[in-house]
Design a protein around this motif. Structure first.
Motif, mmCIF file in Angstrom:
data_model
loop_
_atom_site.group_PDB
_atom_site.id
_atom_site.type_symbol
_atom_site.label_atom_id
_atom_site.label_comp_id
_atom_site.label_asym_id
_atom_site.label_seq_id
_atom_site.Cartn_x
_atom_site.Cartn_y
_atom_site.Cartn_z
ATOM 1 N N GLU A 220 0.836 -1.192 0.000
ATOM 2 C CA GLU A 220 0.000 0.000 0.000
ATOM 3 C C GLU A 220 0.875 1.247 0.000
ATOM 4 O O GLU A 220 2.030 1.216 0.416
ATOM 5 C CB GLU A 220 -0.912 0.023 1.233
ATOM 6 C CG GLU A 220 -1.904 -1.134 1.286
ATOM 7 C CD GLU A 220 -2.775 -1.088 2.536
ATOM 8 O OE1 GLU A 220 -2.429 -0.320 3.464
ATOM 9 O OE2 GLU A 220 -3.787 -1.803 2.586
ATOM 10 N N ASP A 221 0.316 2.364 -0.467
ATOM 11 C CA ASP A 221 1.047 3.619 -0.430
ATOM 12 C C ASP A 221 0.777 4.346 0.888
ATOM 13 O O ASP A 221 0.104 3.808 1.786
ATOM 14 C CB ASP A 221 0.706 4.487 -1.641
ATOM 15 C CG ASP A 221 -0.713 5.038 -1.596
ATOM 16 O OD1 ASP A 221 -1.466 4.728 -0.635
ATOM 17 O OD2 ASP A 221 -1.082 5.778 -2.518
ATOM 18 N N GLU A 222 1.251 5.574 1.016
ATOM 19 C CA GLU A 222 1.114 6.306 2.279
ATOM 20 C C GLU A 222 -0.324 6.626 2.626
ATOM 21 O O GLU A 222 -0.649 6.936 3.781
ATOM 22 C CB GLU A 222 1.921 7.611 2.202
ATOM 23 C CG GLU A 222 1.480 8.532 1.081
ATOM 24 C CD GLU A 222 2.341 9.779 0.997
ATOM 25 O OE1 GLU A 222 2.525 10.417 2.050
ATOM 26 O OE2 GLU A 222 2.813 10.107 -0.105
ATOM 27 N N TYR A 223 -1.231 6.550 1.634
ATOM 28 C CA TYR A 223 -2.634 6.835 1.895
ATOM 29 C C TYR A 223 -3.430 5.558 2.175
ATOM 30 O O TYR A 223 -4.642 5.608 2.333
ATOM 31 C CB TYR A 223 -3.260 7.564 0.703
ATOM 32 C CG TYR A 223 -2.578 8.864 0.355
ATOM 33 C CD1 TYR A 223 -2.640 9.955 1.211
ATOM 34 C CD2 TYR A 223 -1.872 8.990 -0.842
ATOM 35 C CE1 TYR A 223 -2.014 11.151 0.888
ATOM 36 C CE2 TYR A 223 -1.250 10.183 -1.165
ATOM 37 C CZ TYR A 223 -1.321 11.259 -0.304
ATOM 38 O OH TYR A 223 -0.700 12.448 -0.625
ATOM 39 N N GLY A 224 -2.751 4.409 2.189
ATOM 40 C CA GLY A 224 -3.440 3.153 2.419
ATOM 41 C C GLY A 224 -4.095 2.579 1.181
ATOM 42 O O GLY A 224 -4.893 1.651 1.267
ATOM 43 N N ARG A 225 -3.759 3.123 0.009
ATOM 44 C CA ARG A 225 -4.333 2.627 -1.237
ATOM 45 C C ARG A 225 -3.572 1.383 -1.703
ATOM 46 O O ARG A 225 -2.349 1.322 -1.612
ATOM 47 C CB ARG A 225 -4.297 3.696 -2.320
ATOM 48 C CG ARG A 225 -5.089 4.950 -1.972
ATOM 49 C CD ARG A 225 -4.945 6.013 -3.044
ATOM 50 N NE ARG A 225 -3.554 6.437 -3.229
ATOM 51 C CZ ARG A 225 -3.186 7.406 -4.082
ATOM 52 N NH1 ARG A 225 -4.100 8.033 -4.804
ATOM 53 N NH2 ARG A 225 -1.911 7.737 -4.197
#
Length: 472
Positions: A220-225
């Motif tokens: 996941e990326d820093e936004y939780g995506r």
């Protein structure tokens, strides 16, 4: 100088299997260490040769007219480009060294690529055989014909013999050679009495061990995506069966639909056939892994597909639930390698090392490499059609159930270039990884990427998703 390729009507019932032993044209015995080799110099030389031959400008309905003396090329075990010539004279060697802009090796050949094409035309006139699979090896200067029994082989041998006796070389394709050719010397037969269907690698039951594949969607990326990567598992609910078909993300690409630029996924097309072999992509929903989370809709496909035929085995998925707040695209494959370029040629030299951009078995990351064994060609009444690239994984691990649609790439000058997409697998065998047995395929038929991008008018996405901020 090009001529239109004459397409044949491909029978969905055509079946064959590739055996563990490829006989004389086998180009690799073990691919376990091929990823450590460097083929940059040979591939750079081949790029110059391919440009001279027109292979980098080849459109989907055209094929090149081969030079009279040219018999193909391959990359040898020392990672050198070898050019095969029927007229292997000092003059010709100088010519091809200038074309490749470097010194290359040369090998005598009895038969030219024109002779190979003429053989295909001769065989396509045989009304008793609907379809044949042919694999040409430049290294051994042989065309291997895959047949299902000795009776078929005997019929073909008789047909070729009768053709030689009753026909002079009236085909202008090779008139530069006045002598009559013994076509039987160009042919090598491959027989399997227990003939099986080529395996569409996507068609597996959810209860199968394909679900032992570790989740490819945990990053996941820093936004939780969640990243949707080349090689990520996706599924399609076939309306005629209870279980889903499991296949893989190929790559992200942009194309125009109704004059709007759309970012979507290119993958295999055969995942959208129903049980009657009827394409059923209209509004077909594609899911993330085995979950109920939708990735998108298979909006369009360009498929000319039969069992064992990887020509035009493509589909384009338009994201329906991708707001870039939940999922995010990336060119970084499951194996950690980024695919940032499209291989420009319509073929690859035999012996080229390629990698499948996926493969996580349970929690073991396993790199799947292979060596190009040649171009597959289907020969049928009325002509021939090149169907894809045949990859031999040797004794190392090969493609696996659920790998269909996954990206296959070549590393050249430090750049991973997309070659094509996993289409079918042949010769299923057991390979052990960490003591766990897996049923993998030694041979993979790869649908050529340049045909998919040409058909869809698409452009490869090379980003990491970072341009889509949380509010995008």
């Amino acid at each position: 100088m090009k001529r239109k390729l004459r397409y044949v009507s491909l029978m969905l019932a055509f079946v064959f299997v590739l055996n563990c032993s490829v006989g004389a044209i086998n180009t690799v015995s073990n691919t376990s260490d091929v990823s450590k080799r460097n083929q940059d110099a040979a591939l750079n030389a081949y790029d110059k040769l391919a440009h001279y031959l027109g292979l980098d400008e080849l459109e989907e309905d055209e094929e090149v007219i081969w030079p009279e003396e040219y018999a193909g090329c391959y990359i040898n075990d020392d990672d050198e480009l070898v050019v095969c010539l029927v007229e292997n004279t000092p003059t010709m060697q100088v010519k091809y060294s200038i074309i490749c802009e470097t010194d290359v090796l040369f090998q005598d050949a009895e038969y030219s690529k024109r002779d190979v094409e003429e053989l295909y035309e001769i065989l396509s006139q045989n009304e008793n055989v609907d379809e044949l699979l042919a694999v040409y090896s430049s290294r051994f200067n042989k065309v291997q014909l895959w047949v299902n029994d000795e009776t078929t082989q005997a019929e073909l041998e008789q047909y070729i013999s009768e053709y030689i006796e009753s026909n002079l070389r009236t085909n202008t394709y090779s008139n530069w050679r006045e002598q009559q050719i013994d076509w039987s010397g160009l042919v090598e037969y491959k027989i399997d009495d227990n003939i099986l269907s080529a395996q569409n690698i996507s068609t597996v039951e959810e209860s199968d061990d394909a679900l032992e594949v570790a989740s490819t969607l945990s990053d996941e990326d820093e936004y939780g995506r969640t990243y949707i990567k080349p090689g990520s598992r996706i599924t399609n609910q076939n309306p005629n069966q209870a279980a889903r078909d499991i296949f893989s993300v190929g790559v992200w690409a942009t194309r125009y639909i109704n004059n709007i630029s759309v970012l979507g996924v290119i993958t295999c097309g055969h995942a959208f056939y129903d049980s009657n072999s009827v394409y059923n992509a209209t509004r077909a929903t594609v899911y993330i892994d085995s979950s109920t989370r939708e990735l998108g809709i298979a909006s369009e496909s360009n498929v000319l597909y039969g069992v064992g035929n990887s020509a035009y085995d493509f589909a384009f998925i338009v994201p329906s639930n991708l707001s870039f707040q939940t999922y995010v695209p990336t060119s970084e494959a499951v194996n950690g390698e980024r695919i940032t370029s499209l291989y420009s040629g319509s073929g690859m030299p035999e012996g080229t090392i390629v990698t499948v951009g996926q493969k996580i078995l349970q929690n073991n990351l396993v790199e799947v490499t292979g060596v190009v064994a040649g171009d597959q060609t289907i020969i049928g009444n009325g002509g021939s059609i090149s169907t894809g690239i045949l990859v031999d994984h040797g004794s190392s691990i090969g493609t696996y159930k659920g790998d269909s649609g996954g990206a296959v790439y070549v590393k050249q000058n430090g750049v991973n270039k997309l070659v094509g997409f996993v289409s079918s697998g042949f010769d299923q065998r057991t390979i052990y990884v960490g003591g766990t047995p897996y049923m993998t395929y030694r041979y993979t038929a790869v649908a050529k990427a340049n045909l998919a991008f040409s058909a869809f008018g698409a452009t490869l996405y090379t980003g990491t998703g970072s341009e889509f901020d949380f509010y995008g």
